[in-house]
Design a protein around this motif. Sequence first.
Motif, PDB file in Angstrom:
ATOM      1  N   TRP A   1       0.838  -1.194   0.000  1.00 47.76           N
ATOM      2  CA  TRP A   1       0.000   0.000   0.000  1.00 47.76           C
ATOM      3  C   TRP A   1       0.878   1.251   0.000  1.00 47.76           C
ATOM      4  N   THR A   2       0.511   2.243  -0.814  1.00 47.76           N
ATOM      5  CA  THR A   2       1.328   3.443  -0.960  1.00 47.76           C
ATOM      6  C   THR A   2       0.859   4.538  -0.011  1.00 47.76           C
ATOM      7  N   LEU A   3       1.807   5.071   0.733  1.00 47.95           N
ATOM      8  CA  LEU A   3       1.542   6.164   1.671  1.00 47.95           C
ATOM      9  C   LEU A   3       1.914   7.489   1.016  1.00 47.95           C
ATOM     10  N   TYR A   4       0.975   8.441   1.047  1.00 52.97           N
ATOM     11  CA  TYR A   4       1.208   9.784   0.524  1.00 52.97           C
ATOM     12  C   TYR A   4       1.098  10.790   1.670  1.00 52.97           C
ATOM     13  N   ASP A   5       1.770  11.926   1.532  1.00 53.13           N
ATOM     14  CA  ASP A   5       1.634  12.966   2.539  1.00 53.13           C
ATOM     15  C   ASP A   5       0.375  13.796   2.224  1.00 53.13           C
ATOM     16  N   PRO A   6      -0.006  14.743   3.090  1.00 51.36           N
ATOM     17  CA  PRO A   6      -1.239  15.519   2.870  1.00 51.36           C
ATOM     18  C   PRO A   6      -1.271  16.281   1.546  1.00 51.36           C
ATOM     19  N   ARG A   7      -0.110  16.536   0.961  1.00 48.94           N
ATOM     20  CA  ARG A   7      -0.058  17.238  -0.323  1.00 48.94           C
ATOM     21  C   ARG A   7      -0.113  16.281  -1.514  1.00 48.94           C
TER      22      ARG A   7
ATOM     23  N   TRP B   1      12.327   5.291   6.594  1.00 54.39           N
ATOM     24  CA  TRP B   1      11.658   5.002   7.863  1.00 54.39           C
ATOM     25  C   TRP B   1      11.314   6.298   8.600  1.00 54.39           C
ATOM     26  N   ASP B   2      12.230   7.235   8.565  1.00 50.80           N
ATOM     27  CA  ASP B   2      11.974   8.529   9.218  1.00 50.80           C
ATOM     28  C   ASP B   2      10.805   9.247   8.553  1.00 50.80           C
ATOM     29  N   ALA B   3      10.742   9.184   7.229  1.00 55.30           N
ATOM     30  CA  ALA B   3       9.663   9.853   6.498  1.00 55.30           C
ATOM     31  C   ALA B   3       8.308   9.229   6.833  1.00 55.30           C
ATOM     32  N   ILE B   4       8.285   7.911   7.004  1.00 55.98           N
ATOM     33  CA  ILE B   4       7.036   7.222   7.360  1.00 55.98           C
ATOM     34  C   ILE B   4       6.576   7.665   8.750  1.00 55.98           C
ATOM     35  N   ARG B   5       7.495   7.702   9.686  1.00 56.33           N
ATOM     36  CA  ARG B   5       7.152   8.098  11.057  1.00 56.33           C
ATOM     37  C   ARG B   5       6.707   9.562  11.111  1.00 56.33           C
ATOM     38  N   ALA B   6       7.288  10.387  10.243  1.00 55.01           N
ATOM     39  CA  ALA B   6       6.917  11.801  10.220  1.00 55.01           C
ATOM     40  C   ALA B   6       5.460  12.000   9.815  1.00 55.01           C
ATOM     41  N   GLU B   7       4.860  11.022   9.140  1.00 51.53           N
ATOM     42  CA  GLU B   7       3.459  11.096   8.739  1.00 51.53           C
ATOM     43  C   GLU B   7       2.532  10.525   9.808  1.00 51.53           C
ATOM     44  N   GLY B   8       3.086  10.224  10.981  1.00 52.35           N
ATOM     45  CA  GLY B   8       2.263   9.732  12.071  1.00 52.35           C
ATOM     46  C   GLY B   8       2.020   8.234  12.048  1.00 52.35           C
TER      47      GLY B   8
ATOM     48  N   PHE C   1      20.739   0.400   2.995  1.00 50.57           N
ATOM     49  CA  PHE C   1      20.381   0.581   4.404  1.00 50.57           C
ATOM     50  C   PHE C   1      20.201   2.060   4.726  1.00 50.57           C
ATOM     51  N   ALA C   2      21.108   2.908   4.211  1.00 52.96           N
ATOM     52  CA  ALA C   2      20.994   4.346   4.454  1.00 52.96           C
ATOM     53  C   ALA C   2      19.723   4.912   3.822  1.00 52.96           C
ATOM     54  N   LYS C   3      19.411   4.451   2.628  1.00 54.89           N
ATOM     55  CA  LYS C   3      18.196   4.900   1.945  1.00 54.89           C
ATOM     56  C   LYS C   3      16.959   4.491   2.726  1.00 54.89           C
ATOM     57  N   ASP C   4      16.979   3.262   3.243  1.00 55.53           N
ATOM     58  CA  ASP C   4      15.850   2.770   4.023  1.00 55.53           C
ATOM     59  C   ASP C   4      15.681   3.550   5.313  1.00 55.53           C
TER      60      ASP C   4
ATOM     61  N   VAL D   1       5.376   9.062  -0.246  1.00 54.82           N
ATOM     62  CA  VAL D   1       6.264   8.895   0.903  1.00 54.82           C
ATOM     63  C   VAL D   1       6.934   7.528   0.859  1.00 54.82           C
ATOM     64  N   ALA D   2       6.128   6.476   0.764  1.00 53.91           N
ATOM     65  CA  ALA D   2       6.687   5.126   0.763  1.00 53.91           C
ATOM     66  C   ALA D   2       5.624   4.120   0.356  1.00 53.91           C
ATOM     67  N   GLU D   3       6.085   2.998  -0.136  1.00 53.19           N
ATOM     68  CA  GLU D   3       5.199   1.860  -0.363  1.00 53.19           C
ATOM     69  C   GLU D   3       5.478   0.857   0.741  1.00 53.19           C
TER      70      GLU D   3
END
Length: 261
Positions: A176-182, A221-228, A214-217, A186-188
Amino acid sequence: MRSVADAAATDDIRGRCEEYAPRMRPWQFFGGETALALYGAPLPEWPHATGVHVCAHRPAREPRIAGVTGHRLQHREPATREHAGLPVEHPARAWRQAATTWRVDDLICAAEFLVSGSRPLSSAAELRDEIEAMGDVRGRLSAALRDVRSGTRSPRETRLRLLLQRGGLPEPDINWTLYDPRGRHVAELDLAYRRWRIGVEYDGRVHAQDARQFAKDADRWDAIRAEGWELVRILNHHMRGDGRVAVDKVRQALARAGWRQ
């Protein structure tokens, strides 16, 4: 993503098939688990050893030679095709044939490979039609088909999803693809519980061995957490044995988000 072990097993089977192919009769073809391996389907995990299976429809004769398992199938219109230069059974038929020795979860993983991707090799309808036409194998095929979902990308993701469902957790969305409010990507997520904003991912060996990946991941991970969202990472050792560790990790995350069993 295919594991190193899967790729090595497939290469081994392909090499053995190419070596034997010049000895095959015009009516013979690779079937069952051998055909699935040649198509690139995931194979049963260790200690299963995939063999070379060569088939023929009655009244033609199957091979009888050391190192090759021959099968004399009932009379039927052939549905073989050429794949990578080798005569190979139709994917749906090969899947059914593999049920004589494969477990249900192995059949689920192979079926999800066949029905997924941009150019699926088969469809759930074809698999169902094959069962209806030729019969089930001790109920394994029907049991497998009930849990087959399209869109999966690796057998470990499939096995993780099955583990969570059998552990009493809700069925997650797949890839499932996660998008930000705009509306920006963000991530699949391998597995997603949208209602509770929980993502679950299986991290294979490549994530630990490839520093760049690993660095890319880690940034992802940070971007996913930033979306709550809370992200639960499942490693191979979490799934060993009965997989209780993996199930408990996801159950605890869901509970923190308000889910109640």
